[in-house]
Scaffold this motif. Structure first.
Motif, PDB file in Angstrom:
ATOM      1  N   ASP A 154     -20.775 -34.635  50.429  1.00  0.00           N
ATOM      2  CA  ASP A 154     -20.930 -35.965  49.848  1.00  0.00           C
ATOM      3  C   ASP A 154     -22.292 -36.550  50.209  1.00  0.00           C
ATOM      4  O   ASP A 154     -22.879 -36.212  51.233  1.00  0.00           O
ATOM      5  CB  ASP A 154     -19.802 -36.878  50.344  1.00  0.00           C
ATOM      6  N   HIS A 155     -22.757 -37.464  49.362  1.00  0.00           N
ATOM      7  CA  HIS A 155     -24.034 -38.126  49.615  1.00  0.00           C
ATOM      8  C   HIS A 155     -23.903 -39.044  50.824  1.00  0.00           C
ATOM      9  O   HIS A 155     -23.122 -40.005  50.811  1.00  0.00           O
ATOM     10  CB  HIS A 155     -24.452 -38.968  48.406  1.00  0.00           C
ATOM     11  N   ASP A 156     -24.661 -38.739  51.859  1.00  0.00           N
ATOM     12  CA  ASP A 156     -24.820 -39.642  53.006  1.00  0.00           C
ATOM     13  C   ASP A 156     -23.524 -40.059  53.700  1.00  0.00           C
ATOM     14  O   ASP A 156     -23.478 -41.123  54.314  1.00  0.00           O
ATOM     15  CB  ASP A 156     -25.600 -40.912  52.586  1.00  0.00           C
ATOM     16  N   THR A 157     -22.474 -39.264  53.594  1.00  0.00           N
ATOM     17  CA  THR A 157     -21.247 -39.573  54.331  1.00  0.00           C
ATOM     18  C   THR A 157     -20.475 -38.301  54.653  1.00  0.00           C
ATOM     19  O   THR A 157     -20.533 -37.320  53.892  1.00  0.00           O
ATOM     20  CB  THR A 157     -20.336 -40.549  53.551  1.00  0.00           C
ATOM     21  N   VAL A 158     -19.773 -38.329  55.796  1.00  0.00           N
ATOM     22  CA  VAL A 158     -18.926 -37.185  56.158  1.00  0.00           C
ATOM     23  C   VAL A 158     -17.458 -37.631  56.215  1.00  0.00           C
ATOM     24  O   VAL A 158     -16.621 -36.981  56.839  1.00  0.00           O
ATOM     25  CB  VAL A 158     -19.360 -36.550  57.510  1.00  0.00           C
ATOM     26  N   ASP A 159     -17.160 -38.739  55.540  1.00  0.00           N
ATOM     27  CA  ASP A 159     -15.804 -39.291  55.584  1.00  0.00           C
ATOM     28  C   ASP A 159     -14.750 -38.368  54.969  1.00  0.00           C
ATOM     29  O   ASP A 159     -13.559 -38.537  55.206  1.00  0.00           O
ATOM     30  CB  ASP A 159     -15.748 -40.661  54.878  1.00  0.00           C
ATOM     31  N   ALA A 160     -15.160 -37.411  54.185  1.00  0.00           N
ATOM     32  CA  ALA A 160     -14.191 -36.486  53.562  1.00  0.00           C
ATOM     33  C   ALA A 160     -13.458 -35.664  54.623  1.00  0.00           C
ATOM     34  O   ALA A 160     -12.327 -35.230  54.405  1.00  0.00           O
ATOM     35  CB  ALA A 160     -14.905 -35.547  52.595  1.00  0.00           C
ATOM     36  N   TYR A 161     -14.127 -35.441  55.775  1.00  0.00           N
ATOM     37  CA  TYR A 161     -13.573 -34.512  56.760  1.00  0.00           C
ATOM     38  C   TYR A 161     -12.607 -35.182  57.724  1.00  0.00           C
ATOM     39  O   TYR A 161     -12.948 -36.172  58.370  1.00  0.00           O
ATOM     40  CB  TYR A 161     -14.714 -33.846  57.542  1.00  0.00           C
ATOM     41  N   SER A 162     -11.397 -34.662  57.784  1.00  0.00           N
ATOM     42  CA  SER A 162     -10.384 -35.161  58.725  1.00  0.00           C
ATOM     43  C   SER A 162      -9.668 -33.940  59.299  1.00  0.00           C
ATOM     44  O   SER A 162      -9.756 -32.840  58.735  1.00  0.00           O
ATOM     45  CB  SER A 162      -9.383 -36.041  57.981  1.00  0.00           C
ATOM     46  N   ASP A 163      -8.944 -34.149  60.390  1.00  0.00           N
ATOM     47  CA  ASP A 163      -8.182 -33.033  60.981  1.00  0.00           C
ATOM     48  C   ASP A 163      -7.200 -32.467  59.957  1.00  0.00           C
ATOM     49  O   ASP A 163      -7.002 -31.256  59.869  1.00  0.00           O
ATOM     50  CB  ASP A 163      -7.410 -33.512  62.212  1.00  0.00           C
ATOM     51  N   GLU A 164      -6.598 -33.371  59.162  1.00  0.00           N
ATOM     52  CA  GLU A 164      -5.607 -32.941  58.154  1.00  0.00           C
ATOM     53  C   GLU A 164      -6.258 -32.034  57.121  1.00  0.00           C
ATOM     54  O   GLU A 164      -5.637 -31.081  56.639  1.00  0.00           O
ATOM     55  CB  GLU A 164      -4.983 -34.152  57.428  1.00  0.00           C
ATOM     56  N   LEU A 165      -7.505 -32.341  56.786  1.00  0.00           N
ATOM     57  CA  LEU A 165      -8.185 -31.526  55.771  1.00  0.00           C
ATOM     58  C   LEU A 165      -8.417 -30.105  56.290  1.00  0.00           C
ATOM     59  O   LEU A 165      -8.239 -29.126  55.561  1.00  0.00           O
ATOM     60  CB  LEU A 165      -9.509 -32.177  55.359  1.00  0.00           C
TER      61      LEU A 165
END
Ligand code: AMP
Ligand code: FE
Ligand code: FE
Ligand code: ZN
Length: 273
Positions: free
Chosen positions: A38-49
């Motif tokens: 993603d552009h300028d963010t790593v919010d997509a990544y979670s332990d669940e993912l």
């Protein structure tokens, strides 16, 4: 064959799919590895993912596409293999987010001058928890009937040099590369075929990239070949990805370009065992 699509976007930036949906699609399309950049963010990544990826048998490599500027030209840098909790990286991304907000406001001011008012609140509503940028502004312009398509919004008003374009995501590419290296990540120059001026690419490649994106979307072989040549000459990792954005760019599908396994293995940092 081992396919690693290392360039795609979720709805945390300007894609339309959730990170979980991206994994599902990757699985359906037979991919062995995926990086959501993603552009300028790593919010997509979670332990669940990561758990979900494991369940599906897909190697999930942490990734991000960071915006930078050199001589007024926008340069996108892909970072791979960092720890998603890395403080240096997170505070850098926060700074970019603040600069983006200022820049988006300036773009909206210009649009107002041109008789196309859009309120900042509308943009905020559309982009809650996302990296907000020109594609979102363009979609509001379409909604309002100011333009008919994303392409028209960019071509007439939002592309570099157009009447409502505003610079402002100002960090130098060198700064981004150094930050990524400090965060134990690899830095890869995204879609280098965008740069038409020869000297520009040469200057960029003197800044310390680890790799260069040679296989991109549905890029034709004639454009791919010179980039592969450059990669070999500069001894850079050869990467690839679809730049899939979901339904807003329907001509691209996840896995339409991919990274060779050899590069993938070298990109995996110690945080991606
Ligand atoms: P921003 O981060 O706000 O500068 O927006 C960059 C994004 O806008 C890119 O990742 C593309 O998805 C999109 N974009 C940039 N230039 C164009 C263009 N000429 N036509 C269509 N989309 C574009
Ligand atoms: Fe994008
Ligand atoms: Fe990009
Ligand atoms: Zn991208």
């Amino acid at each position: 064959m081992f396919l690693a699509d290392l360039h795609c976007h979720s709805f945390f930036s300007d894609g339309t799919d959730s990170p979980f949906a991206l994994l599902e699609i990757a699985h359906q399309n037979g991919l062995g590895a995926l990086s959501i950049t993603d552009h300028d963010t790593v919010d997509a990544y979670s332990d669940e993912l990561f758990l979900k990826a494991k369940e599906l048998g897909i190697e999930l490599l942490t990734g991000v596409e960071i915006s930078s500027e050199l001589d007024g030209q926008s340069v996108h840098i892909l970072g791979y293999g960092f720890d998603v909790k890395d403080e240096k990286l997170l505070s850098f991304l926060k700074k970019i987010k603040e600069r983006r907000a200022v820049r988006n406001r300036a773009i909206l001011d210009k649009l107002k001058e041109y008789g196309m008012p859009i309120e900042e609140e509308e943009l905020q509503e559309l982009t809650q928890n996302k990296t907000a940028g020109r594609p979102h502004i363009a979609s509001l312009m379409i909604q309002r009937g100011y333009v008919e398509s994303m392409q028209e919004a960019f071509d007439k008003y939002l592309k570099e040099g157009a009447s409502c374009y505003v610079f402002g995501i100002r960090q130098h590419p060198k700064e981004v590369i150094e930050l990524l290296h400090k965060s134990s990540a690899k830095a890869v120059l995204a879609h280098p075929h965008f740069f038409r001026k020869k000297g520009f690419l040469r200057r960029l490649l003197s800044l310390g990239f680890d790799g260069i994106e040679c296989y991109y979307g549905k890029l034709e072989k004639v454009f791919e070949a010179p980039i592969l040549e450059i990669a070999k000459r500069h001894n850079l990792l050869i990467t690839g990805g679809s730049d899939y954005h979901g339904s807003i760019k329907p001509h691209l599908f996840l896995g339409c370009s991919w990274t060779p396994e050899e590069s993938f293995l070298k990109l995996k940092g110690r945080n991606n065992p």
